[in-house]
Enzyme design. Structure first.
Site, PDB file in Angstrom:
ATOM      1  N   MET A 282     -44.145 -28.010 -48.629  1.00 47.69           N
ATOM      2  CA  MET A 282     -45.213 -28.440 -47.729  1.00 47.69           C
ATOM      3  C   MET A 282     -44.718 -29.192 -46.491  1.00 47.69           C
ATOM      4  SD  MET A 282     -47.841 -27.129 -48.886  1.00 47.69           S
ATOM      5  CE  MET A 282     -46.941 -25.848 -49.697  1.00 47.69           C
TER       6      MET A 282
ATOM      7  N   GLY B   3     -46.537 -23.498 -53.790  1.00 49.75           N
ATOM      8  CA  GLY B   3     -47.218 -24.551 -54.524  1.00 49.75           C
ATOM      9  C   GLY B   3     -48.266 -24.075 -55.514  1.00 49.75           C
TER      10      GLY B   3
END
Lengths: 155, 773
Positions: free
Chosen positions: B358, B395
Site C-alpha cells: 500500500m 492485500g
C-alpha cells in the site's frame, strides 16, 4: 467479592487503551479459538520486552516453546485487553479431536493422541513441569517421536 | 425446478434483452447444504483474508465448521497461518449474520422475501438503464469477490447492460500495481514467486509493513534469514513497525520522496558503473510521459498519459536532478545510505528482491513509483532470477484472481484486455456470444469518480458487494452525505453482517461467505486456488454470483448465464478460462484446480509457471531467448524504464495543519473489521482505533499515552486515544491511524486525491493538526 470484581472489571473495560490487562482466569477456550489456534498472551507485555527474554529460557518459569522458534511470535500470539465484545459470536469450540488409537499393538508405546503440527517439541508440554499433557515417564529419552508416532489425530 | 427451467427456456427464446421480467421464483443453490458428515471431515480451502493465499484445512461436522488448521501441503504457507487465519472459524458465526433480504420501506429496512428483493433490484436497474442509459448504473465489488462473482458481474454489466461501470475496491489498493505492470511490462502481475523470498540475499521493503500485513510471507523471510545469516532485510519506510524490528537497515524517508529516493539510487547506479549494460541492451527500452499530471481532486478529472521514446543518455541527463546531495535534502536519507542502497542493488553477486504494497500503491504518483522500482531492478538485471525480483504484494485474497485477472475495473476485460481496444472487444463478444456492438468502448468511471457521480446523482443505481465503502473510501464525509441524499438514488448491498454500508442500503441481500460455498481465489504469486462448499450457510443466505445471475435473469439476460445450480460455478469458470488460454495468462483447468493446492499461471499442459518471462520456466519463452518480456509486444518484448520525476504530494503540512497523517492496518484486523472484530480474541487484542503520536509532539501538547486527543484535517475531525511509543513508532511531525474501526473513522480525515494514471487514492498522505480535547 464478586460484585467488587465486577466493578474492577468494568472500570478496566471503561479505561480501554489504558494498556494490557490480565484477563480474569480466562477459560482455555477464551484463550484459544480452537485447540488448533495459538493461545493468546495471558499476561501484560512490558514495552521493550521480547517474548524470548523468558520463553525458551531454562528455569525462567515461563512455558517453553512447543514449536521451533519462529521469530515473529506476535504474528500469532496476541495481547488481550479488557474490552466489551464488538458483537456476539456463536462459535463454540470443541475439544481437540482424539486420535484413532492409542497404541499400534498391546505393549507398544502409545501413539500421539493429538495433532502435532506446531507441537514438535514434546517436552515443552510433557517435560518436568507438564502443562497440558501427561508428564513423560522418561523425558531423558529426548527423541520422543522415535517410538511415539503421530496417530493422525486432527486430520 | 422444472418450473424454473421452463421459465428460463422461455427467457432464452422469448424475452427481449433489457425488458424486465417478473414472476420468476428465486432458487438458492446453497440451500441443499454441505454434504453431511458424521465425523469431522478435513478438506482444503484458502484463507479468507489477505492476498498471500495461505492454504487452510477446514474441519467440519455436518456442515458446521469445527476448526481450522494451516495446510501443511500448501506450498504457500507450509502449514503456518497468522492469528487471523487461525481465527477463521469465528468469522462466519457472528450472531448478527444477515439471513433475510431487507427492503427500505418508509425509511425503515424491513424483512422481505428473496423474490421481492430480487424483483425490486431488477426493476430498478432495468428502469434506470432505460431512462438514463448505461452510465447511470454501477456495480462496486471487491478483491474478496470470488472469481465467478467478478466474472458474473462483469459479464452482466458489459455484455448485458452495455455498461462499463463495474469497479471493485481493489481500485483502492492495487490499481497502481496494475498500471505499473502494464506500463513497464505490458502485462499485469509479478514475474517472481514466493520461493524468491526464501532465496534472496537482500530483501528491500518499500514502505511495506510486511510483518503485520503479510505475516506468513514475513515468516518465510525470517526463516531465510535464520538459514542464511548474511541475508539482509532493508526497510525503507516513513514509520517504524514490527518489520523494522527485524531489519538490518532502517531507512527513514519523508512522505512522497520515495520517488526521489528511487531516482537517486538509479543516479548512483549509473555514476558508479553498476548498470548491467548487457541486460539493458537486450531487454530494456526507455520512455518518458507527461509531467505535472495533477491529483484527481476535481470531479470529472481526466488524464491520459502520452509515452514518448527516450534513450539511456536522456535518462542519465534526467537523473542529474537526483544527485545524492539533493536526494538527501529532499528525502532525509543520508548520502552514505543512498550509496549503500545503490551498491546493494548493483552487486551482481547478491540476489536482491523488492516487495511493496500500500505504501507504494496508495500514492498520488503510485504508477510512477511502481515504474521506478522496476527501473532499479531492470538497470541492475535483478529480475527474473531465483531470489532476484521485484514483487508487488496484494492485500485481498482475490484482488489478483478476480479484479485484475477477470478484469472488474471500469476499463478492463479478462486477461489484460481493455474495453477501448476493438480487437479485445471482438474477442470478448465472441466468447460472450453477443454482437460486438453490445460492448461499450468507453471506459466506465473509476471508483472515486463513481462515488462522486453517485453524490452528484449522475449514477442512480449502485450495487455494492463484499465490501464496505462507507468506511473505506477517502474523504468519507462527502460520500456518506451523498449516500443519504435519496432523490431517486438506489443502493443495493450484499454482505454477511450489518455494516456502515448496509445502513445506507435500500435493499440488503444476505450473502453466503467463504467455505459456505464453492469458490476460487487468485493470490499474489499468480496461484489460482479452488475449494468445495464445506459448510452450510445460515438459511436464507445466497452466494454473490448467484444473486447477480438471479437479477440478470429477471432483466432478460438469462441467456448469458448458466442455469444449473449444481454446475454453474464450474460453467462460469470454464467460460472465463477461454479468455486466458494461449496468451500467457492461462489459468489452470477446473479439474486441476480441484486436485491441486492451487497452480500458478500460465498453466500450459497442466504445468504451472514459477517465474514468468524465463526460458525453461515459462512455456511462452522460446528456446534461446533466455528472458523475454513477450507480453510487451509494442516494444518488441522489452520492458520499459520510465523517466518519472519527483512531484510533491497533493497536500503537505502547512501552518494550519502542520502534521503528516497516514492511515493503514494492524495485524489483528482485516480491512474494515467486519469479520475480525466479531472474533472475541482479535477484538480484545485491538478493541478500537488510536492515533500514533511522536513522543515529542505529545510532550509539546502535554498529552499522555492513552489520552483522548482530537485530530483535525480540512475534511473532518476525529477524537480518539493517543498511542505514544506503541509497537509502531511514527516520526516527529507524523500521525498514523488504523482504518478498521467503524466508530472512529480514519477516512473522515483523508483526502480523495488519486494517482492520475491508476486512479488509486493516496490514503497515506494528507495534513492534519492535533488538539487537546
Amino acid at each position: 467479592m464478586r460484585a467488587a470484581l465486577l466493578i474492577v472489571l468494568s472500570i478496566a473495560a471503561l479505561g480501554l487503551g489504558a494498556g494490557p490487562v490480565k484477563p480474569k482466569a480466562a477459560s482455555k477456550l477464551e484463550r484459544q479459538m480452537t485447540p488448533y489456534a495459538p493461545p493468546v498472551i495471558p499476561h501484560p507485555v512490558e514495552k521493550g520486552q521480547a517474548c524470548t527474554d523468558c520463553h525458551g529460557v531454562p528455569d525462567s518459569g515461563a512455558p517453553d516453546l512447543p514449536h521451533r522458534m519462529i521469530a515473529n511470535c506476535r504474528a500469532c500470539h496476541i495481547e488481550q485487553q479488557a474490552a466489551k465484545p464488538f458483537r456476539g459470536n456463536a462459535f463454540k469450540a470443541e475439544k481437540e479431536l482424539p486420535g484413532p488409537n492409542r497404541a499400534t499393538f498391546p505393549g507398544a508405546p502409545p501413539t500421539i493422541p493429538h495433532h502435532v503440527h506446531m507441537r514438535e517439541v514434546c517436552v515443552a508440554c510433557h517435560g518436568k513441569e507438564p502443562r497440558h499433557g501427561a508428564k513423560a515417564p522418561h523425558p531423558e529419552r529426548a527423541a520422543c517421536t522415535q517410538c511415539h508416532l503421530p496417530s493422525g489425530a486432527g486430520q | 425446478m422444472r418450473d424454473f427451467l421452463s421459465r428460463r427456456d422461455f427467457l432464452r427464446t422469448g424475452a427481449a434483452a433489457g425488458a424486465v421480467v417478473g414472476g420468476l421464483t428465486a432458487i438458492n443453490p446453497l440451500e441443499a447444504g454441505a454434504a453431511p458428515t458424521k465425523d469431522v471431515a478435513w478438506e482444503k480451502s484458502v484463507c479468507r483474508f489477505c492476498g498471500t493465499g495461505c492454504g487452510v484445512m477446514v474441519g467440519t461436522r455436518n456442515g458446521k465448521i469445527v476448526a481450522v488448521q494451516g495446510d501443511e501441503k500448501n506450498p504457500t504457507n507450509k502449514g503456518l497461518l497468522c492469528i487471523k487465519g487461525y481465527s477463521l472459524p469465528g468469522i462466519v458465526s457472528g450472531q448478527d449474520r444477515l439471513t433475510s433480504p431487507m427492503i427500505r420501506k418508509g425509511g425503515k429496512l424491513v424483512k422481505a422475501t428473496w423474490d421481492e428483493a430480487l424483483d425490486l433490484v431488477a426493476r430498478k436497474f432495468g428502469e434506470t438503464l432505460k431512462a438514463h442509459g448505461p452510465e447511470s448504473v454501477a456495480m462496486y465489488g471487491s478483491g474478496q469477490w470470488m472469481i465467478t462473482d467478478g466474472y458474473a458481474a462483469s459479464k452482466w454489466f458489459r455484455a448485458g447492460m452495455g455498461s462499463n461501470n463495474v469497479e471493485a475496491n481493489a481500485r483502492l489498493c492495487m490499481a497502481s500495481a496494475v498500471t505499473g505492470f502494464m506500463t513497464t511490462f505490458g502485462s499485469d502481475e509479478p514475474m517472481g514467486c514466493y520461493e524468491d523470498l526464501d532465496l534472496c540475499d537482500v530483501l528491500v521493503l518499500w514502505g511495506n509493513n510486511m510483518a503485520e500485513n503479510h505475516p506468513v510471507l514475513f515468516s518465510r523471510v525470517l526463516e531465510n534469514k535464520r538459514k542464511n545469516p548474511k541475508m539482509q532485510l532493508i526497510d525503507l519506510a516513513t514509520r517504524r513497525t514490527p518489520s523494522t524490528d527485524a531489519a538490518d537497515l532502517y531507512v527513514e524517508f519523508q512522505p512522497q520522496t520515495d520517488l526521489a529516493l528511487a531516482n537517486g539510487i538509479c543516479h548512483l547506479l549509473i555514476k558508479k558503473g553498476l548498470v548491467d549494460r548487457d541486460f539493458v541492451e537486450k531487454h530494456v527500452v526507455f520512455k518518458k510521459g507527461k509531467t505535472g499530471i495533477g491529483y484527481g481532486l476535481e470531479d470529472r478529472f481526466k488524464f491520459a498519459d502520452e509515452a514518448k521514446l527516450s534513450t539511456f543518455d536522456e535518462f542519465t541527463t534526467f537523473l542529474a536532478d537526483y544527485s545524492p546531495d539533493k536526494v538527501e535534502k529532499l528525502t532525509g536519507v543520508p548520502v552514505a545510505t543512498l550509496e549503500r542502497l545503490a551498491d546493494t542493488f548493483g552487486n551482481s553477486k547478491l540476489k536482491v528482491m523488492s516487495v511493496w504494497c500500500m505504501g507504494v500503491n496508495q500514492h498520488s504518483r503510485g504508477t510512477w513509483m511502481n515504474n521506478l522500482i522496476y527501473n532499479v531492478h531492470l538497470l541492475t538485471g535483478q529480475i527474473c532470477k531465483p531470489g532476484a525480483t521485484p514483487m508487488s504484494l496484494t492485500g485481498q485474497p482475490s484482488a489478483c484472481g478476480t479484479v485484475r485477472e477477470v478484469g472488474t475495473l471500469a476499463h478492463r476485460l479478462p486477461a489484460d484486455m481493455v474495453v477501448m481496444n476493438p480487437e479485445h472487444r471482438a474477442l470478448a463478444a465472441k466468447i460472450w456470444k453477443v454482437p460486438v456492438e453490445k460492448l461499450n468502448p468507453k471506459p466506465g468511471l473509476n471508483t472515486v469518480e463513481m462515488f462522486r457521480a453517485f453524490d452528484r446523482g449522475d449514477i442512480k443505481c449502485l450495487w455494492i458487494q463484499t465490501t464496505n465503502p462507507f468506511v473505506s473510501m477517502p474523504n468519507l464525509n462527502r460520500y456518506r452525505k451523498g449516500a443519504k441524499k435519496g432523490e431517486g438514488r438506489f443502493i443495493v448491498v450484499s454482505d454477511v453482517y450489518p455494516t456502515e454500508t448496509t445502513q445506507f442500503a435500500d435493499v440488503i441481500l444476505p450473502a453466503a461467505m467463504w467455505v459456505e460455498r464453492e469458490g476460487m481465489f487468485g493470490n499474489t504469486e499468480r496461484r489460482t486456488q479452488q475449494w468445495n462448499q464445506l459448510a452450510t450457510p445460515p438459511k436464507g443466505c445466497m452466494a454473490d454470483d448467484w444473486q447477480i445471475l438471479e437479477v440478470a435473469r429477471r432483466m432478460g439476460y438469462g441467456h448469458l448465464f448458466p442455469t444449473d445450480p449444481k454446475t454453474y460455478v464450474r460453467e462460469l469458470f470454464e467460460e472465463y478460462r477461454q479468455f486466458t488460454l494461449g496468451n500467457g495468462k492461462d489459468v489452470a483447468s477446473y479439474e486441476d484446480l480441484k486436485s491441486h493446492r492451487g497452480l500458478r499461471w500460465p498453466v500450459v499442459n497442466g504445468k504451472e509457471t514459477a517465474r514468468r518471462y524465463v526460458e525453461g520456466e515459462d512455456p511462452y519463452v522460446k528456446p534461446g531467448e533466455g528472458i523475454k518480456f513477450y507480453k510487451n509486444k509494442a516494444d518488441a518484448g522489452k520492458a520499459v524504464v520510465w523517466l518519472r520525476p519527483f512531484e510533491p504530494a497533493a497536500e503537505a503540512p502547512d501552518k494550519d495543519y502542520p502534521l503528516w497523517l497516514s492511515t493503514g492496518r494492524v495485524i489483528e484486523h482485516w480491512h474494515t473489521g467486519t469479520m475480525t472484530r466479531r472474533v472475541p480474541q482479535l477484538n480484545r487484542a485491538v478493541p478500537k482505533a488510536f492515533v500514533e503520536v511522536h513522543p515529542e509532539d505529545a510532550k509539546a501538547l502535554g498529552i499522555q499515552d492513552g489520552q483522548t486527543v482530537r485530530v483535525v484535517s480540512r475534511r473532518g475531525t476525529l477524537d480518539l486515544p493517543a498511542r505514544i511509543d506503541g509497537r509502531c513508532k511514527v516520526q516527529k511531525g507524523h500521525l498514523f491511524i488504523p482504518f478498521f474501526d467503524e466508530s472512529l473513522l480514519a477516512n473522515l480525515l483523508t483526502l480523495d486525491s488519486y494517482c492520475p494514471i491508476s486512479a488509486e487514492p493516496d490514503y497515506k498522505k494528507c495534513s492534519a493538526r492535533l488538539e487537546r480535547v
